[in-house]
Design an enzyme around this catalytic site. Structure first.
Site, mmCIF file in Angstrom:
data_model
loop_
_atom_site.group_PDB
_atom_site.id
_atom_site.type_symbol
_atom_site.label_atom_id
_atom_site.label_comp_id
_atom_site.label_asym_id
_atom_site.label_seq_id
_atom_site.Cartn_x
_atom_site.Cartn_y
_atom_site.Cartn_z
ATOM 1 N N ARG A 48 0.807 -1.223 0.000
ATOM 2 C CA ARG A 48 0.000 0.000 0.000
ATOM 3 C C ARG A 48 0.837 1.268 0.000
ATOM 4 N NH1 ARG A 48 -3.561 -3.280 2.101
ATOM 5 N NH2 ARG A 48 -1.682 -4.166 2.912
ATOM 6 N N THR A 49 1.703 1.394 0.998
ATOM 7 C CA THR A 49 2.385 2.669 1.212
ATOM 8 C C THR A 49 3.291 3.021 0.028
ATOM 9 O OG1 THR A 49 2.313 2.191 3.559
ATOM 10 C CG2 THR A 49 3.753 3.978 2.884
ATOM 11 N N LYS A 76 24.589 -5.776 -0.095
ATOM 12 C CA LYS A 76 26.031 -6.032 -0.195
ATOM 13 C C LYS A 76 26.776 -5.470 1.015
ATOM 14 C CE LYS A 76 25.802 -5.749 -5.228
ATOM 15 N NZ LYS A 76 26.172 -4.922 -6.390
ATOM 16 N N ARG A 98 11.222 4.079 4.346
ATOM 17 C CA ARG A 98 10.708 3.124 5.342
ATOM 18 C C ARG A 98 11.878 2.298 5.832
ATOM 19 N NH1 ARG A 98 5.510 -0.703 5.025
ATOM 20 N NH2 ARG A 98 4.619 1.302 5.574
ATOM 21 N N HIS A 126 4.350 6.324 11.854
ATOM 22 C CA HIS A 126 3.924 6.170 10.458
ATOM 23 C C HIS A 126 2.956 7.347 10.196
ATOM 24 C CE1 HIS A 126 2.897 4.589 6.678
ATOM 25 N NE2 HIS A 126 2.492 3.379 6.988
HETATM 26 N N1 ASP Z 1 1.067 -1.143 7.020
HETATM 27 C C1 ASP Z 1 1.202 -0.698 8.389
HETATM 28 C C2 ASP Z 1 2.645 -0.425 8.732
HETATM 29 O O1 ASP Z 1 3.486 -0.467 7.859
HETATM 30 C C3 ASP Z 1 0.546 -1.604 9.358
HETATM 31 C C4 ASP Z 1 1.051 -3.026 9.384
HETATM 32 O O2 ASP Z 1 2.056 -3.350 8.744
HETATM 33 O O3 ASP Z 1 0.437 -3.821 10.097
HETATM 34 O O4 ASP Z 1 2.946 -0.165 9.871
#
Ligand code: ASP
Length: 306
Positions: A48-49, A76, A98, A126
């Site tokens: 999603r993100t 590496k 991330r 987040h």
């Molecule tokens: N997608 C959200 C996160 O990256 C929630 C999850 O992974 O459960 O934190």
């Protein structure tokens, strides 16, 4: 989310509203970020993100590059800072990052020249998830102030919970957390939440029920006796949902584990579940964040403190 004022949060949500409308048109593309480069640097997997940030950047006209650990030099042995410095030398305007470690995105942001957006750092924060949740709630219920929101499940490992608690408290909502003691961080009350261990009492009169995934990838050891027992006590089903307000909305940041933290029957109920809507709001919120950061980059007036 930490440090954002109510006015700043409202400014982001208001701008995101414009993008919701734009995203529902046939022509979704703008040239606001034309000539800008956005790199999505993901050290942890994401569906999603990452897609949402990619679409957001592309719809604003940026050149977007995706980098994930599986294909990068991190495999590496390159350090986070070396990766950051290497990318920095290519003059990206925005890095969307991330990382599995709390604080890693902040550290990286101090080493590069462009803007850095936190797309999730360990169990810390987040922020765009909390913003998209707030937009979803505000569009459905017209406000955030005065609402009672129950966040249920694996609070301990959840960056989504932390960012939501910060945002909701800032905006004047009441936040309850519902979880077994093993899935709550120590002194969780200090975050400004009411703590419940029982779903039925915790959900009483709630306006919003926000479910969380059991984040097994962050667990060292066993935190619940068994998945069956967890679902029995903490999984959201019709019976437990009946304790909330009759019109209470059900949310989940995804990815959702059906039959573990949520019953498919509840997750798919179009009258109660706004899970798909959350995904739609995600693109709009990320466009708003990129838009505001681009004003800063070009020295146009910006409503937010940087
Ligand atoms: N997608 C959200 C996160 O990256 C929630 C999850 O992974 O459960 O934190």
């Amino acid at each position: 989310m930490e440090g954002l004022s109510p006015a700043e949060i409202i400014a982001i949500l208001d701008l995101a509203e414009d993008y919701v409308a734009q995203n529902r048109q046939i022509d979704k593309k703008q040239s606001l970020l034309r000539g800008r480069t956005q790199i999505n640097l993901f050290f942890e997997s994401s569906t999603r993100t990452r897609t949402s940030f990619e679409l957001a950047g592309k719809r604003l006209g940026a050149d977007v590059i995706n980098m994930s650990v599986a294909t990068s030099a991190i495999k590496k042995g390159e350090t986070l800072i070396d990766t950051a410095m290497t990318l920095n030398a290519m003059h990206p305007d925005v890095l969307v990052v991330r990382h599995p470690d709390s604080g890693a995105v902040n550290l990286l942001s101090r080493k590069v020249d462009g803007s850095v957006i936190n797309a999730g750092d360990g169990s810390h924060e987040h922020p765009t998830q909390a913003l998209l949740d707030a937009l979803t709630i505000r569009r459905r219920l017209g406000r955030l102030n005065g609402l009672t929101v129950a966040i249920c499940g694996d609070i301990m490992h959840s960056r989504v919970a932390r960012s939501n608690i910060l945002l909701l408290n800032t905006m004047g909502a009441r936040v309850r957390v519902i979880a077994p003691p093993t899935l709550l961080p120590v002194e969780v009350e200090r975050l400004g939440v009411e703590v419940h261990h029982d779903m039925r009492s915790g959900l009483a009169d709630c306006d919003i029920v926000m479910m969380l995934r059991l984040q097994t990838e962050r667990m060292k050891g066993a935190f619940v006796p068994s998945i069956r027992e967890y679902f029995h006590f903490y999984g959201l089903d019709r019976d437990k949902l009946a304790c909330a307000r009759p019109d209470a909305l059900v949310m989940h940041p995804g990815p959702m584990n059906r039959g573990i933290e949520i019953d498919p029957d509840v997750a798919d109920d179009i009258h109660r579940s706004v899970i798909r809507e959350q995904v739609e709001m995600g693109v709009a919120v990320r466009m708003a964040v990129l838009d505001l950061l681009s004003r800063h980059l070009s020295n146009r007036p910006v409503a937010l403190a940087q």
